[in-house]
Design a protein around this motif. Structure first.
Motif, PDB file in Angstrom:
ATOM      1  N   UNK A   1       0.823  -1.212   0.000  1.00  0.00           N
ATOM      2  CA  UNK A   1       0.000   0.000   0.000  1.00  0.00           C
ATOM      3  C   UNK A   1       0.856   1.260   0.000  1.00  0.00           C
ATOM      4  N   UNK A   2       2.103   1.117   0.456  1.00  0.00           N
ATOM      5  CA  UNK A   2       3.003   2.269   0.530  1.00  0.00           C
ATOM      6  C   UNK A   2       4.417   1.804   0.211  1.00  0.00           C
ATOM      7  N   UNK A   3       5.163   2.635  -0.517  1.00  0.00           N
ATOM      8  CA  UNK A   3       6.570   2.352  -0.798  1.00  0.00           C
ATOM      9  C   UNK A   3       7.383   3.620  -0.549  1.00  0.00           C
ATOM     10  N   UNK A   4       8.671   3.408  -0.330  1.00  0.00           N
ATOM     11  CA  UNK A   4       9.596   4.527  -0.129  1.00  0.00           C
ATOM     12  C   UNK A   4      10.742   4.372  -1.118  1.00  0.00           C
ATOM     13  N   UNK A   5      11.054   5.453  -1.813  1.00  0.00           N
ATOM     14  CA  UNK A   5      12.178   5.483  -2.750  1.00  0.00           C
ATOM     15  C   UNK A   5      13.278   6.310  -2.105  1.00  0.00           C
ATOM     16  N   UNK A   6      14.486   5.741  -2.036  1.00  0.00           N
ATOM     17  CA  UNK A   6      15.581   6.471  -1.393  1.00  0.00           C
ATOM     18  C   UNK A   6      16.869   6.307  -2.191  1.00  0.00           C
ATOM     19  N   UNK A   7      17.733   7.329  -2.182  1.00  0.00           N
ATOM     20  CA  UNK A   7      19.014   7.207  -2.883  1.00  0.00           C
ATOM     21  C   UNK A   7      19.853   6.082  -2.275  1.00  0.00           C
ATOM     22  N   UNK A   8      20.534   5.332  -3.129  1.00  0.00           N
ATOM     23  CA  UNK A   8      21.404   4.268  -2.626  1.00  0.00           C
ATOM     24  C   UNK A   8      22.557   4.860  -1.827  1.00  0.00           C
ATOM     25  N   UNK A   9      23.025   6.027  -2.244  1.00  0.00           N
ATOM     26  CA  UNK A   9      24.046   6.755  -1.490  1.00  0.00           C
ATOM     27  C   UNK A   9      23.460   8.112  -1.116  1.00  0.00           C
ATOM     28  N   UNK A  10      23.379   8.368   0.173  1.00  0.00           N
ATOM     29  CA  UNK A  10      22.817   9.634   0.631  1.00  0.00           C
ATOM     30  C   UNK A  10      22.647   9.621   2.133  1.00  0.00           C
ATOM     31  N   UNK A  11      22.592  10.804   2.724  1.00  0.00           N
ATOM     32  CA  UNK A  11      22.467  10.922   4.171  1.00  0.00           C
ATOM     33  C   UNK A  11      21.407  11.957   4.524  1.00  0.00           C
ATOM     34  N   UNK A  12      21.029  11.954   5.786  1.00  0.00           N
ATOM     35  CA  UNK A  12      20.161  13.006   6.304  1.00  0.00           C
ATOM     36  C   UNK A  12      18.737  12.992   5.802  1.00  0.00           C
ATOM     37  N   UNK A  13      18.300  11.883   5.209  1.00  0.00           N
ATOM     38  CA  UNK A  13      16.939  11.832   4.689  1.00  0.00           C
ATOM     39  C   UNK A  13      16.752  12.586   3.392  1.00  0.00           C
ATOM     40  N   UNK A  14      17.852  13.025   2.784  1.00  0.00           N
ATOM     41  CA  UNK A  14      17.759  13.795   1.541  1.00  0.00           C
ATOM     42  C   UNK A  14      17.343  12.894   0.375  1.00  0.00           C
ATOM     43  N   UNK A  15      16.437  13.391  -0.438  1.00  0.00           N
ATOM     44  CA  UNK A  15      16.023  12.678  -1.637  1.00  0.00           C
ATOM     45  C   UNK A  15      15.036  11.553  -1.422  1.00  0.00           C
ATOM     46  N   UNK A  16      14.546  11.376  -0.203  1.00  0.00           N
ATOM     47  CA  UNK A  16      13.624  10.274   0.082  1.00  0.00           C
ATOM     48  C   UNK A  16      12.203  10.662  -0.338  1.00  0.00           C
ATOM     49  N   UNK A  17      11.537   9.754  -1.039  1.00  0.00           N
ATOM     50  CA  UNK A  17      10.190   9.992  -1.566  1.00  0.00           C
ATOM     51  C   UNK A  17       9.262   8.888  -1.071  1.00  0.00           C
ATOM     52  N   UNK A  18       8.090   9.267  -0.622  1.00  0.00           N
ATOM     53  CA  UNK A  18       7.087   8.284  -0.185  1.00  0.00           C
ATOM     54  C   UNK A  18       5.912   8.289  -1.156  1.00  0.00           C
ATOM     55  N   UNK A  19       5.449   7.092  -1.506  1.00  0.00           N
ATOM     56  CA  UNK A  19       4.278   6.952  -2.383  1.00  0.00           C
ATOM     57  C   UNK A  19       3.251   6.084  -1.672  1.00  0.00           C
ATOM     58  N   UNK A  20       2.028   6.587  -1.564  1.00  0.00           N
ATOM     59  CA  UNK A  20       0.942   5.858  -0.909  1.00  0.00           C
ATOM     60  C   UNK A  20      -0.247   5.735  -1.849  1.00  0.00           C
TER      61      UNK A  20
END
Length: 220
Positions: free
Chosen positions: A45-64
């Motif tokens: 019902x929900x997925x999260x897309x995140x950079x393979x290399x990255x810190x601080x929660x930068x670039x994280x996307x949530x899809x519901x």
């Protein structure tokens, strides 16, 4: 002792998935692409897309999925996509240039509507691993990432557990996180010799199940 650094979330997740005792704690994970996005949304019902290399929660996307389409959240902004094609167009406009991974989204337990996770930090000193911190991280209002650099608030672990999940045994959950951490240390040290500190990010869902969200080799 800082020791070896390993930036790739994919390599660390892949290593932990090799252990049959640890694997059930890890959300379903795939390399991000159009096909894997479609297949993951068919199952979750929900997925999260995140950079393979990255810190601080930068670039994280949530899809519901919301019954009429998809809600796409990045930082504090949420947009609605009616169809899979329009969802792909929304993501295309975000220009995801780095390599990303996609994970099953976890409905984290909350305090006053704010998601909460836990950072467990361990350090190797004189050949022995020691627990240095076990703290709750409460997301800033309006955000789904809990990083302190994004305005998150630190809480004592016991206090956070009792406020967010009053029906569970907080001591048992803390002990379970410690036990899983010890198992993960063994895997990480075997796969990546030379590491000297680790930060494990755990999430608890609304039923109290523990999930490993991320592992850091340079935890703050």
């Amino acid at each position: 002792m800082a020791g070896r650094q390993l930036a790739s979330k994919w390599l660390k997740t892949e290593a932990l998935l090799t252990d049959p005792q640890v694997a059930p704690y890890i959300p379903a994970t795939e390399s991000y692409g159009g096909d894997t996005l479609v297949s993951m949304l068919a199952e979750h019902e929900m997925v999260v897309i995140k950079p393979i290399v990255g810190t601080g929660g930068n670039g994280v996307i949530r899809i519901q999925k919301d019954g009429t389409g998809y809600l796409v959240t990045h930082k504090r902004r949420t947009v609605h996509a009616d169809t899979l094609n329009s969802l792909l167009q929304v993501l295309g406009r975000m220009k995801l240039k780095r390599r990303y991974m996609i994970q099953q989204g976890i409905h984290l337990a909350k305090i006053h509507g704010r998601p909460l996770d836990y950072r467990v930090k361990v350090v190797k000193e004189r050949g022995r691993w020691e627990f240095r911190a076990m703290l709750g991280r409460l997301a800033s209002p309006g955000l789904f990432v809990t990083n302190i650099c994004k305005g998150g608030t630190l809480l004592r672990c016991r206090h956070a557990l009792r406020l967010s999940l009053p029906h569970i045994n907080a001591r048992e959950k803390r002990n379970e996180m410690r036990r899983v951490t010890r198992q993960c240390i063994s895997i990480m040290e075997s796969r990546f010799p030379g590491i000297g500190e680790l930060g494990f990010d755990y999430g608890l869902d609304n039923e109290g199940k523990i999930w490993i969200l991320e592992v850091n080799t340079r935890p703050s």
